[in-house]
Design an enzyme around this catalytic site. Structure first.
Site, PDB file in Angstrom:
ATOM      1  N   PRO A  90      73.593 -29.721 -46.435  1.00  0.00           N
ATOM      2  CG  PRO A  90      74.272 -30.172 -44.188  1.00  0.00           C
ATOM      3  CD  PRO A  90      73.244 -29.659 -45.051  1.00  0.00           C
ATOM      4  CD  GLU A  91      75.525 -32.477 -52.112  1.00  0.00           C
ATOM      5  OE1 GLU A  91      75.857 -33.523 -52.661  1.00  0.00           O
ATOM      6  OE2 GLU A  91      75.563 -31.296 -52.750  1.00  0.00           O
TER       7      GLU A  91
END
Length: 283
Positions: free
Chosen positions: A2-3
């Site tokens: 995830p970012e």
């Protein structure tokens, strides 16, 4: 993955349920290769109280404090990086356990915080108060906190490709492949352009695009293109708004050109060659 938007979404979800809760027990699976010093989690966490949850780049920081007289540093934190497939969910202790769940933190209200990670590319460690600067201080600007002046100064003084700059955690913390590609498309900038070659207008467009893309993605609770779910176990919705990411061979939403893929900064990069003109050396 995830970012920044996904980690921010998880942090906001945890912030609703964790502060004020006390960790009363820790249980780990046999697979702890992603944990720095597993014994320290079992030793340090029981008895601590959660005082806050925040995001720092792609890291989750769960701030804790010991009961007075507990010995050692009074403040510490649980530092978590979700890697590619990490998930954190808070739920009932009697709920079915998902496969690849490797850490269980029992809370004083009868619930559990569970960490699941299929590929175990994430990281978990105890962060003592005096270690924060050494561990987190090397990271760059947060793109949602940086002023336009700082953003411009950071980019235009470097001759690296703009895709590499945006993804370098020492330059901008939190950006990754998805939101870099989406921001560059929105700003009409080719991923191979050099940061130092961008003019003032292009930098201004990129600054606005980065902020707009990230804030929109946070509002839609992130992109679920793989294993990502939020702290309630729900998928994000921003993947339906992707304009270039993983759309190779499809028409550009803006000009009708064909989306292409190239390797930039060691990663697959998606862009529209008609909207995002390549630097002269690449034409």
């Amino acid at each position: 993955m995830p970012e920044l938007p996904e980690v921010e979404t998880v942090a906001r979800g945890l912030r609703l349920v964790l502060p004020g809760r006390r960790i009363v027990g820790v249980r780990l699976s046999a697979k702890t290769d992603f944990i720095d010093d597993p014994a320290s989690l079992e030793r340090e966490l029981p008895g601590t109280r959660v005082v806050g949850v925040k995001r720092y780049g792609k890291f989750l920081v769960i701030d804790l404090e010991r009961a007075k007289g507990g010995g050692g540093d009074e403040k510490l934190a649980l530092l978590i990086h979700l890697g590619m497939t990490g998930q954190i969910v808070v739920g009932a202790a009697e709920a079915p356990v998902a496969p690849h769940t490797h850490a269980f933190l029992s809370l004083d209200d009868g619930r559990e915080l569970r960490y699941t990670d299929i590929r175990r590319f994430g990281r978990i460690r105890i962060l003592l108060d005096g270690e924060r600067e050494a561990v987190l201080g090397r990271l760059g600007l947060d793109p949602l906190e940086a002023s336009e002046k700082d953003f411009r100064q950071t980019i235009t003084t470097r001759s690296a490709q703009i895709k590499a700059l945006l993804m370098d955690q020492r330059v901008f913390r939190g950006m990754g492949n998805i939101y870099t590609d989406e921001s560059l498309w929105r700003a009409k900038i080719h991923p191979k352009r050099l940061g130092a070659k961008l003019n003032d207008g292009e930098v201004k467009r990129l600054y606005r695009a980065v902020r707009e893309v990230l804030m929109e993605a946070i509002r839609l609770r992130g992109s679920s293109v793989s294993d990502y779910v939020d702290s309630d176990g729900q998928r994000g919705e921003f993947q339906s708004r992707h304009r270039v990411y993983q759309r190779e061979g499809k028409k550009c939403f803006r000009c009708g050109g064909v989306i292409r893929r190239a390797i930039v900064a060691g990663r697959s990069s998606f862009f529209c060659p008609r909207c995002q003109r390549a630097p002269r050396s690449e034409r």
